[in-house]
Design a protein around this motif. Structure first.
Motif, short mmCIF file in Angstrom:
data_model
loop_
_atom_site.label_atom_id
_atom_site.label_comp_id
_atom_site.label_asym_id
_atom_site.label_seq_id
_atom_site.Cartn_x
_atom_site.Cartn_y
_atom_site.Cartn_z
N ALA A 169 45.59 53.37 20.38
CA ALA A 169 44.76 52.83 21.79
C ALA A 169 43.49 52.36 22.23
O ALA A 169 44.16 51.69 23.23
CB ALA A 169 44.42 54.40 22.97
N TYR A 170 42.85 51.63 21.44
CA TYR A 170 41.47 51.42 21.40
C TYR A 170 42.17 49.67 20.46
O TYR A 170 42.43 48.65 21.33
CB TYR A 170 40.89 51.34 19.96
CG TYR A 170 39.80 50.28 20.02
CD1 TYR A 170 38.96 49.91 20.77
CD2 TYR A 170 39.70 49.45 18.54
CE1 TYR A 170 37.85 48.74 20.66
CE2 TYR A 170 39.44 48.49 19.10
CZ TYR A 170 37.69 48.02 19.16
OH TYR A 170 37.43 46.85 19.82
N LYS A 172 45.19 48.78 20.97
CA LYS A 172 46.58 48.50 21.97
C LYS A 172 45.44 47.70 22.51
O LYS A 172 45.71 46.40 23.63
CB LYS A 172 47.16 49.40 22.50
CG LYS A 172 48.58 50.44 21.49
CD LYS A 172 48.94 50.95 23.25
CE LYS A 172 50.28 51.80 22.30
NZ LYS A 172 50.52 52.88 22.41
N GLU A 173 44.36 48.05 23.92
CA GLU A 173 43.67 47.61 24.66
C GLU A 173 42.92 46.23 24.06
O GLU A 173 43.23 44.92 24.48
CB GLU A 173 42.40 48.19 25.00
CG GLU A 173 41.44 47.86 26.12
CD GLU A 173 40.84 48.72 26.43
OE1 GLU A 173 39.83 48.45 27.10
OE2 GLU A 173 40.99 49.74 25.89
N GLU A 174 42.31 46.28 22.27
CA GLU A 174 41.59 44.93 22.06
C GLU A 174 42.57 43.95 21.52
O GLU A 174 41.75 43.04 22.66
CB GLU A 174 41.04 45.76 20.98
CG GLU A 174 40.19 44.26 20.13
CD GLU A 174 38.64 43.96 20.62
OE1 GLU A 174 38.56 43.09 20.16
OE2 GLU A 174 38.77 44.25 21.93
N SER A 176 45.61 43.32 23.27
CA SER A 176 46.72 43.35 24.51
C SER A 176 46.90 41.89 24.87
O SER A 176 45.60 40.44 24.49
CB SER A 176 46.04 44.08 25.48
OG SER A 176 45.05 43.31 26.25
#
Length: 444
Positions: A169-170, A172-174, A176
């Motif tokens: 999850a981290y 994927k956000e970083e 994106s």
């Protein structure tokens, strides 16, 4: 390939080196591991221990010039020779006799069974076994609590869906949004299919500059790694004109005491993304890099290839995915064993291979900061990289003196280059009053 080359001087006994070599192979299952494909997936297969000779080559009859030429060619050939992952072995060694009291020791491992941390373990234990063989002194090495296959199995069981999703999850956000390709000024266009032909350019920066970088790190509450990473990212931003900079960097990934003494591939790759929009000061960038680095450490366990699989960046055969440059700080000095009447000294061994467009490796040495620029020869000429290395040295000197100034306003060129640039840009011409052009202006 992960080569290690050492020069041995003094009274060395080849038979004892060979005995220690075999004790290593018996102790570490990684050195007996090969990889077979089962149902489309690679699987570790650990071979039973069997005595393996340590090949020797004698160059004592050659002249010093011939010896140097022969050793250089031998190292280059051995360093670049491929391994057969199915047949093995994935760990090779050889010793070369130069004289009665001088030898060259080379060992080479495939990266799939080793990493930088492992190389230090290998040398320390090998020399401990050697001392045991020549002096009868027990090594007192504790039995290994686990082997690499145990770690691999544990990692698979631990990185189950819930933990894996939390880690991913981290990232994927970083990672994106659009992931820009680093647009360094190249001497040639990218080939449609990237190759890995490469060379290395090294430069030693002064001890005083290293001291200033360490002092700046202490003042800002960061590590030297963070300071150098921020320096490299801001340098790349100035060199490319891009503000979104992604750099890869390896991390040891040995978070558990049980695996600290194992030879194996534990290292993972982390991605550091810096936002340099708005022309921040270096101190501001350093604060950003510190936060990003601490977060990356927190989520370091998910293998990089899994991140690539989930992020699904636009793939191209002409460059690597997500990032095209790597930064490494070798902040653990390899302590070479000391012996009475014998010495061992590491030798440089560079393979003509570049895994990325450009990689920068830094190491603290007694004399200062040693920088190695590994670059793809398909893209860059040696002169271009030498010039880039000079500019990076200038950049570091300016940053430590003006960390509170906007990075956009800091000069990257040397004083001589700046002076030359001003001379080139000084194109104003004074025309004589009687010239036709001047009279035309007066009439208007």
């Amino acid at each position: 390939n992960m080569p290690m080359v050492c020069r041995l001087t003094g009274n060395w006994v080849p038979q004892a080196l060979e005995k220690g070599w075999n004790q290593l192979i018996e102790r570490h299952e990684s050195l007996r591991t090969v990889f077979h494909e089962v149902n489309g997936h690679p699987v570790q297969q650990i071979q039973p221990y069997a005595f393996r000779s340590l090949p020797q080559m004698d160059l004592t009859k050659l002249s010093p010039e011939e010896q140097e030429r022969e050793v250089k060619q031998w190292i280059q050939t051995e360093v670049e020779a491929p391994f057969d992952l199915e047949q093995g072995p994935l760990f090779r060694g050889q010793i070369v006799k130069i004289s009665e009291e001088e030898w060259i020791l080379l060992c080479n491992m495939h990266h799939i069974i080793s990493d930088g941390w492992s190389m230090e373990i290998l040398l320390q234990e090998w020399m401990a076994f050697y001392e045991e063989a020549v002096g009868g002194k027990s090594t007192e090495l504790a039995p290994l609590p686990v082997q690499y296959a145990d770690f691999a199995q544990w990692q698979r069981e631990w990185l189950k869906e819930e933990v894996l999703n939390q880690q991913l999850a981290y990232w994927k956000e970083e990672l994106s949004g659009e992931l820009p390709v680093l647009m360094l000024p190249m001497d040639r266009p990218r080939p449609a299919i990237q190759t890995h032909h490469g060379l290395t350019h090294t430069v030693l920066l002064s001890r005083s500059l290293l001291d200033k970088l360490n002092e700046l790190s202490r003042q800002e509450g960061v590590t030297l790694f963070m300071t150098l990473l921020a320096s490299y990212q801001s340098f790349l931003a100035r060199y490319t004109g891009q503000s979104d900079i992604l750099v890869g960097s390896p991390i040891a990934n040995r978070n558990y005491r049980e695996v600290e003494g194992l030879i194996g591939f534990f290292v993972n790759t982390l991605v550091y993304r810096a936002d340099l929009s708005g022309a921040p000061a270096f101190q501001e960038l350093l604060s950003q890099v510190r936060k990003k680095a601490l977060k990356a450490y927190e989520y370091q366990d998910v293998p990089f290839e899994k991140i690539v699989e989930v992020i699904q960046p636009e793939r191209s055969t002409s460059h690597s995915p997500i990032f095209q440059t790597m930064f490494t700080l070798q902040n653990t000095r390899q302590e070479l064993p000391e012996f009475h009447g014998r010495s061992i000294k590491a030798m440089e061994s560079y393979a003509s291979i570049a895994k990325f467009d450009l990689s920068l490796s830094a190491a603290e040495v007694e004399e200062g900061l040693l920088l190695s620029f590994v670059y793809k020869t398909d893209l860059f000429d040696s002169g271009t990289i030498k010039c880039m290395a000079d500019h990076f040295e200038n950049w570091l000197n300016v940053i430590v003196e003006h960390p509170d100034k906007s990075l956009a306003k800091l000069p990257m060129l040397s004083e001589l280059e700046q002076q030359q640039l001003e001379e080139w840009n000084d194109t104003a011409i004074t025309y004589p009053r009687e010239s036709v052009i001047y009279k035309l202006f007066e009439e208007q």
